[in-house]
Design a protein around this motif. Sequence first.
Motif, PDB file in Angstrom:
ATOM      1  N   ASP A  29      -2.191   8.156  -3.353  1.00 40.74           N
ATOM      2  CA  ASP A  29      -0.940   8.343  -2.627  1.00 40.74           C
ATOM      3  C   ASP A  29      -1.298   8.575  -1.161  1.00 40.74           C
ATOM      4  O   ASP A  29      -2.364   9.122  -0.850  1.00 40.74           O
ATOM      5  CB  ASP A  29      -0.139   9.535  -3.171  1.00 40.74           C
ATOM      6  N   ASN A  32       2.853  10.191   5.411  1.00 36.04           N
ATOM      7  CA  ASN A  32       2.874  10.251   6.868  1.00 36.04           C
ATOM      8  C   ASN A  32       3.155  11.699   7.273  1.00 36.04           C
ATOM      9  O   ASN A  32       4.081  12.319   6.742  1.00 36.04           O
ATOM     10  CB  ASN A  32       4.011   9.315   7.339  1.00 36.04           C
ATOM     11  N   HIS A  51       5.733  17.800  -1.368  1.00 38.23           N
ATOM     12  CA  HIS A  51       5.515  16.371  -1.591  1.00 38.23           C
ATOM     13  C   HIS A  51       4.556  16.114  -2.752  1.00 38.23           C
ATOM     14  O   HIS A  51       3.825  17.008  -3.192  1.00 38.23           O
ATOM     15  CB  HIS A  51       4.956  15.728  -0.319  1.00 38.23           C
ATOM     16  N   THR A  53       1.972  14.544  -2.344  1.00 35.98           N
ATOM     17  CA  THR A  53       0.684  14.818  -1.695  1.00 35.98           C
ATOM     18  C   THR A  53       0.270  16.279  -1.895  1.00 35.98           C
ATOM     19  O   THR A  53      -0.908  16.567  -2.164  1.00 35.98           O
ATOM     20  CB  THR A  53       0.786  14.490  -0.189  1.00 35.98           C
ATOM     21  N   ALA A  82       8.829   6.556   1.518  1.00 32.64           N
ATOM     22  CA  ALA A  82       8.728   6.533   0.052  1.00 32.64           C
ATOM     23  C   ALA A  82       7.921   7.735  -0.431  1.00 32.64           C
ATOM     24  O   ALA A  82       7.042   8.231   0.284  1.00 32.64           O
ATOM     25  CB  ALA A  82       8.033   5.249  -0.388  1.00 32.64           C
ATOM     26  N   SER A  83       8.227   8.182  -1.647  1.00 32.11           N
ATOM     27  CA  SER A  83       7.446   9.272  -2.243  1.00 32.11           C
ATOM     28  C   SER A  83       6.781   8.807  -3.529  1.00 32.11           C
ATOM     29  O   SER A  83       7.412   8.121  -4.350  1.00 32.11           O
ATOM     30  CB  SER A  83       8.338  10.471  -2.558  1.00 32.11           C
ATOM     31  N   GLY A  84       5.539   9.240  -3.685  1.00 27.44           N
ATOM     32  CA  GLY A  84       4.824   8.969  -4.931  1.00 27.44           C
ATOM     33  C   GLY A  84       5.486   9.644  -6.119  1.00 27.44           C
ATOM     34  O   GLY A  84       5.221   9.296  -7.266  1.00 27.44           O
TER      35      GLY A  84
HETATM   36  C1  LIG Z   1       7.245   9.887  11.192  1.00 26.80           C
HETATM   37  C2  LIG Z   1       7.217  10.799   9.977  1.00 26.80           C
HETATM   38  C3  LIG Z   1       6.579  12.016  10.079  1.00 26.80           C
HETATM   39  C4  LIG Z   1       6.559  12.903   8.988  1.00 26.80           C
HETATM   40  N1  LIG Z   1       5.931  14.102   9.130  1.00 26.80           N
HETATM   41  C5  LIG Z   1       5.963  14.979   8.107  1.00 26.80           C
HETATM   42  C6  LIG Z   1       5.329  16.250   8.249  1.00 26.80           C
HETATM   43  O1  LIG Z   1       4.691  16.558   9.257  1.00 26.80           O
HETATM   44  N2  LIG Z   1       5.423  17.111   7.203  1.00 26.80           N
HETATM   45  C7  LIG Z   1       6.082  16.816   6.041  1.00 26.80           C
HETATM   46  O2  LIG Z   1       6.128  17.657   5.123  1.00 26.80           O
HETATM   47  N3  LIG Z   1       6.668  15.592   5.874  1.00 26.80           N
HETATM   48  C8  LIG Z   1       6.611  14.678   6.871  1.00 26.80           C
HETATM   49  N4  LIG Z   1       7.183  13.443   6.711  1.00 26.80           N
HETATM   50  C9  LIG Z   1       7.839  13.114   5.433  1.00 26.80           C
HETATM   51  C10 LIG Z   1       6.855  12.609   4.357  1.00 26.80           C
HETATM   52  O3  LIG Z   1       5.927  11.664   4.852  1.00 26.80           O
HETATM   53  C11 LIG Z   1       7.673  11.966   3.219  1.00 26.80           C
HETATM   54  O4  LIG Z   1       8.510  12.944   2.637  1.00 26.80           O
HETATM   55  C12 LIG Z   1       6.853  11.252   2.150  1.00 26.80           C
HETATM   56  O5  LIG Z   1       7.753  10.570   1.314  1.00 26.80           O
HETATM   57  C13 LIG Z   1       5.981  12.157   1.283  1.00 26.80           C
HETATM   58  O6  LIG Z   1       5.252  11.319   0.430  1.00 26.80           O
HETATM   59  P1  LIG Z   1       4.671  11.804  -0.987  1.00 26.80           P
HETATM   60  O7  LIG Z   1       5.792  12.489  -1.746  1.00 26.80           O
HETATM   61  O8  LIG Z   1       4.258  10.499  -1.649  1.00 26.80           O
HETATM   62  O9  LIG Z   1       3.534  12.713  -0.721  1.00 26.80           O
HETATM   63  C14 LIG Z   1       7.190  12.526   7.776  1.00 26.80           C
HETATM   64  C15 LIG Z   1       7.813  11.285   7.681  1.00 26.80           C
HETATM   65  C16 LIG Z   1       7.818  10.425   8.771  1.00 26.80           C
HETATM   66  C17 LIG Z   1       8.493   9.065   8.658  1.00 26.80           C
END
Ligand SMILES: Cc1cc2nc3c(=O)[nH]c(=O)nc-3n(C[C@H](O)[C@H](O)[C@H](O)COP(=O)(O)O)c2cc1C
Length: 188
Positions: A29, A32, A51, A53, A82-84
């Motif tokens: 996974d 961002n 998340h 992650t 997207a989320s894993g």
């Molecule tokens: C530009 C951008 C920045 C992001 N920064 C953060 C962050 O700093 N912290 C956080 O918890 N989520 C952040 N997110 C949201 C996660 O990347 C997002 O919820 C993602 O789906 C999590 O993926 P996962 O569930 O597969 O781990 C960000 C999203 C974007 C588009």
Amino acid sequence: MRKDLGVLPAVFPMPVLMIASYDENGVVDVMNAAWGSICGMDKIALCISGHKTNENIEKTKAFTVSLADAAHVKEADFFGIASGKSMPDKFARSGMTATKSPRVNAPIVEEFPVTMECELLEIVQTEHFHSVIGKIVNVTANEKVLDADGKVDVSKLDAIIFDQFRNSYYATGERVAGAWDAGKPLMK
Ligand SMILES: Cc1cc2nc3c(=O)[nH]c(=O)nc-3n(C[C@H](O)[C@H](O)[C@H](O)COP(=O)(O)O)c2cc1C
């Protein structure tokens, strides 16, 4: 004339960090994260919570952090949308390539030019702060972004930065001055 904008996370630039991890079945996974920062010469702190992650890192005790480049802005943004949790083939859909880090139990996304391989040091959770702290055990970089001395040349990196005022990604610009140097005339 200045205007009040209210309460905003008014810091620019923010990094575009790609946090890569494995789940318990070895599925990759990547997410961002903009709210991350170096907090020691060998440490990184990521304000991420809730998340897939986070679940992965708690299990594997490891992750990698890559710098996103302009060539992969579509994939980088997808990793933030997207989320894993709800999309088990999230990484496969990106079309990117992952190999296992030889040092930590986490994947390296080959297409991203610079990657920190990290061991989980601690998760800090207080009333107002949730942060995953990693120990950087190695940095691996594509030769294409290195200068003649083997240092990362950011002019070759084409890294992107995040603007949280208007939710946009920007290219990094040209060198303006030397650090610990531009201010020296004012020391006299
Ligand atoms: C530009 C951008 C920045 C992001 N920064 C953060 C962050 O700093 N912290 C956080 O918890 N989520 C952040 N997110 C949201 C996660 O990347 C997002 O919820 C993602 O789906 C999590 O993926 P996962 O569930 O597969 O781990 C960000 C999203 C974007 C588009």
